[in-house]
Design an enzyme around this catalytic site. Structure first.
Site, mmCIF file in Angstrom:
data_model
loop_
_atom_site.group_PDB
_atom_site.id
_atom_site.type_symbol
_atom_site.label_atom_id
_atom_site.label_comp_id
_atom_site.label_asym_id
_atom_site.label_seq_id
_atom_site.Cartn_x
_atom_site.Cartn_y
_atom_site.Cartn_z
ATOM 1 N N CYS A 1 0.847 -1.214 0.000
ATOM 2 C CA CYS A 1 0.000 0.000 0.000
ATOM 3 C C CYS A 1 0.876 1.254 0.000
ATOM 4 C CB CYS A 1 -0.877 0.037 1.259
ATOM 5 S SG CYS A 1 -1.885 -1.393 1.478
HETATM 6 N N1 SAJ Z 1 6.950 2.242 8.536
HETATM 7 C C1 SAJ Z 1 8.017 2.990 8.998
HETATM 8 N N2 SAJ Z 1 7.783 3.917 9.975
HETATM 9 C C2 SAJ Z 1 6.535 4.128 10.504
HETATM 10 C C3 SAJ Z 1 5.460 3.347 10.014
HETATM 11 C C4 SAJ Z 1 5.688 2.415 9.036
HETATM 12 O O1 SAJ Z 1 9.156 2.828 8.544
HETATM 13 O O2 SAJ Z 1 6.391 4.972 11.396
HETATM 14 C C5 SAJ Z 1 7.185 1.272 7.473
HETATM 15 C C6 SAJ Z 1 6.852 -0.143 7.895
HETATM 16 O O3 SAJ Z 1 7.977 -0.783 8.458
HETATM 17 C C7 SAJ Z 1 6.455 -0.785 6.571
HETATM 18 C C8 SAJ Z 1 5.843 0.373 5.786
HETATM 19 O O4 SAJ Z 1 6.297 1.569 6.417
HETATM 20 O O5 SAJ Z 1 7.578 -1.267 5.892
HETATM 21 C C9 SAJ Z 1 4.315 0.357 5.772
HETATM 22 O O6 SAJ Z 1 3.936 0.231 7.101
HETATM 23 P P1 SAJ Z 1 2.393 0.481 7.570
HETATM 24 O O7 SAJ Z 1 2.365 0.494 9.050
HETATM 25 O O8 SAJ Z 1 1.842 1.640 6.856
HETATM 26 O O9 SAJ Z 1 1.706 -0.884 7.170
HETATM 27 P P2 SAJ Z 1 0.848 -1.263 5.917
HETATM 28 O O10 SAJ Z 1 1.512 -1.171 4.619
HETATM 29 O O11 SAJ Z 1 0.244 -2.578 6.267
HETATM 30 O O12 SAJ Z 1 -0.223 -0.129 5.921
HETATM 31 C C10 SAJ Z 1 -1.534 -0.415 6.187
HETATM 32 C C11 SAJ Z 1 -2.261 0.597 5.385
HETATM 33 N N3 SAJ Z 1 -3.586 0.127 5.117
HETATM 34 C C12 SAJ Z 1 -4.108 0.381 3.880
HETATM 35 O O13 SAJ Z 1 -3.528 0.981 3.025
HETATM 36 C C13 SAJ Z 1 -5.439 -0.137 3.636
HETATM 37 C C14 SAJ Z 1 -2.311 1.921 6.085
HETATM 38 O O14 SAJ Z 1 -3.326 2.761 5.528
HETATM 39 C C15 SAJ Z 1 -2.598 1.780 7.541
HETATM 40 O O15 SAJ Z 1 -2.597 3.074 8.153
HETATM 41 C C16 SAJ Z 1 -1.487 0.956 8.127
HETATM 42 O O16 SAJ Z 1 -1.722 -0.350 7.574
HETATM 43 C C17 SAJ Z 1 -1.542 0.938 9.655
HETATM 44 O O17 SAJ Z 1 -2.204 1.826 10.251
HETATM 45 O O18 SAJ Z 1 -0.852 0.124 10.242
#
Ligand code: SAJ
Length: 442
Positions: free
Chosen positions: A273
């Protein structure tokens, strides 16, 4: 608006079809079935179909028991045969929207779903696209496919809307059923009837005025996230240049009870995403001669983090006057985020490639991912962490799974004859890693 369709939906007599049984489609199919609809999942991957029809799940966010009960009750089934759409009254499209190698949107799955639907669309059908895409896709791409081949009229004969998926894989507090759902229709009647349908199964529906608003809302959500992660990654680089501990800075800023939202730096941006959705938006804006500068800059910073991590690793080995070439490197955690088994776009893969290009011997451990195919090579997770740590010149924590015993990891490094260095890209070691002679933090 079709009174017949409305009645079918409100009395849950409508036959629901869900195209795509992935991390979005299967939980959605289960939620509709549990609400009382009869649901047919349609997925060309017959392995997925067979798993569902055996009463088992292939996605962690639903349980085998849920699937078994619904299949036994005849409420849920799966097939690869699109002809079942002839009898469907309500269809959700939950197919992938990846990027091409060129970085352009790949709408193949949406176009395939649209062309199958065009063959089977009939009067009094409602269709909702959930796949994340650029604003305008539903109206400019999907709608003509459905109208032209069928001769049916939107808002009178059939209804079409967009509703962004907001599934966070592995999350238990916010799930498909209780996460607020934004829905926007091609016409007001489309928005109304789609909201009426989804409102039978989900707890909170927010109807907006168009498909473009719904498409754009999703991209704002994920672009917001991607840009803030890019900002905090650049903060890590800036703090390193200034000799300030970025983790302490972030924790201090996070004490602000309003007007601030905590993000943490890392080795890059993974998942299907966050690194991808914003590029759908910047691609669309380029088509109207506008450069989405925030997205492009954040993407540049985020995609540069694996190389930054490798440089930090070189610093760690230099402290021991060890060259990176021929050094033994252990990567801890390769999934794209903690406590899940998803490898898509994981920055760990980039870190492994960069290290191997520099001649390092790289192994990995991940409790959720037994095998990794990358760069034409296959690696298996090392079976025993303590042995692997002792045999490594450097351990890199890429994904901070909760199952790891981080204090024990420091002890293993301390007693190893190689005087193993630890590069902690997630502050997984916490205070124990700060100022530790064998630990380099991002
Ligand atoms: N990440 C960082 N630092 C952060 C947060 C995330 O480096 O502070 C990295 C994570 O390690 C990962 C990537 O970013 O590699 C994405 O992380 P994520 O927490 O955004 O996880 P996702 O990809 O599963 O995002 C989903 C998304 N859901 C949808 O798109 C439907 C996002 O909108 C959600 O907000 C997120 O989950 C969530 O809240 O955890």
């Amino acid at each position: 608006m079709s009174a017949k369709l409305q009645k079918l939906l409100l009395e849950k007599e409508a036959h629901v079809a869900v195209l795509g049984l992935g991390y979005v489609g299967l939980p959605l199919a289960v939620v509709f079935a549990e609400a009382g609809f009869t649901v047919t999942g349609i997925d060309p991957d017959t392995k997925k179909d067979d798993t569902v029809n055996r009463g088992e799940r292939h996605i962690r966010d639903v349980s085998d028991e849920q699937v078994k009960l619904l299949v036994n009750e005849g409420r849920l089934s799966a097939t690869s045969d699109f002809n079942v759409l002839d009898d469907a009254d309500a269809v959700s499209i939950c197919v992938p929207t990846p990027l091409r190698k060129t970085g352009d949107p790949d709408l193949t799955y949406i176009l395939d779903a649209g062309s199958e639907l065009a063959k089977h669309i009939h009067k009094d059908m409602v269709i909702v696209l959930e796949s994340t895409t650029y604003p305008g896709t539903t109206r400019e791409l999907l709608l003509p496919m459905l109208e032209e081949q069928s001769g049916l009229k939107i808002g009178r004969d059939f209804y079409l809307a967009f509703s962004p998926e907001r599934v966070d894989p592995g999350r238990e507090d916010w799930t498909t059923i209780n996460t607020p759902k934004v829905i926007g229709g091609i016409t007001p009647a489309c928005g109304e009837i789609s909201s009426a349908w989804y409102g039978q199964a989900l707890e909170s529906i927010i109807t907006v005025s168009s498909t473009e608003v719904a498409e754009m809302a999703k991209l704002l959500e994920n672009t917001f996230r991607m840009i803030n992660i890019g900002l905090v990654n650049e903060m890590a680089i800036m703090c390193d240049r200034l000799g300030v501990d970025v983790w302490e800075v972030i924790d201090a800023a996070a004490t602000k009870p309003f007007g601030y939202m905590k993000f943490t730096p890392g080795p890059g941006l993974g998942g299907h995403c966050i690194p991808i959705d914003p590029l759908y938006l910047s691609w669309k804006l380029r088509a109207v001669n506008y450069t989405a500068r925030f997205i492009e800059l954040a993407s540049e910073i985020n995609t540069g983090m694996p190389r930054y991590v490798v440089n930090r690793k070189q610093d760690a080995l230099n402290q021991q006057s060890k060259p990176l070439k021929d050094s033994q490197i252990l990567i801890l955690g390769v999934a794209y985020k903690p406590d899940i088994d998803d490898l898509r776009e994981s920055p760990a893969l980039d870190v492994i490639s960069l290290l191997e290009q520099k001649g390092a011997a790289v192994s990995y451990h991940d409790p959720y991912i037994k095998k990794v195919q990358h760069d034409g090579k296959e690696k298996e997770t090392v079976p025993d962490i303590s042995e692997a740590v002792r045999g490594s010149d450097c351990v890199v924590i890429i994904t901070n799974h909760s199952v790891y015993d981080y204090p024990a990891l420091i002890k293993m490094a301390e007693v190893s004859e190689k005087h193993t260095q630890i590069v902690d890209t997630r502050n997984a070691l916490g205070e124990a890693g700060r100022d530790h002679p064998q630990v380099v933090r991002l």
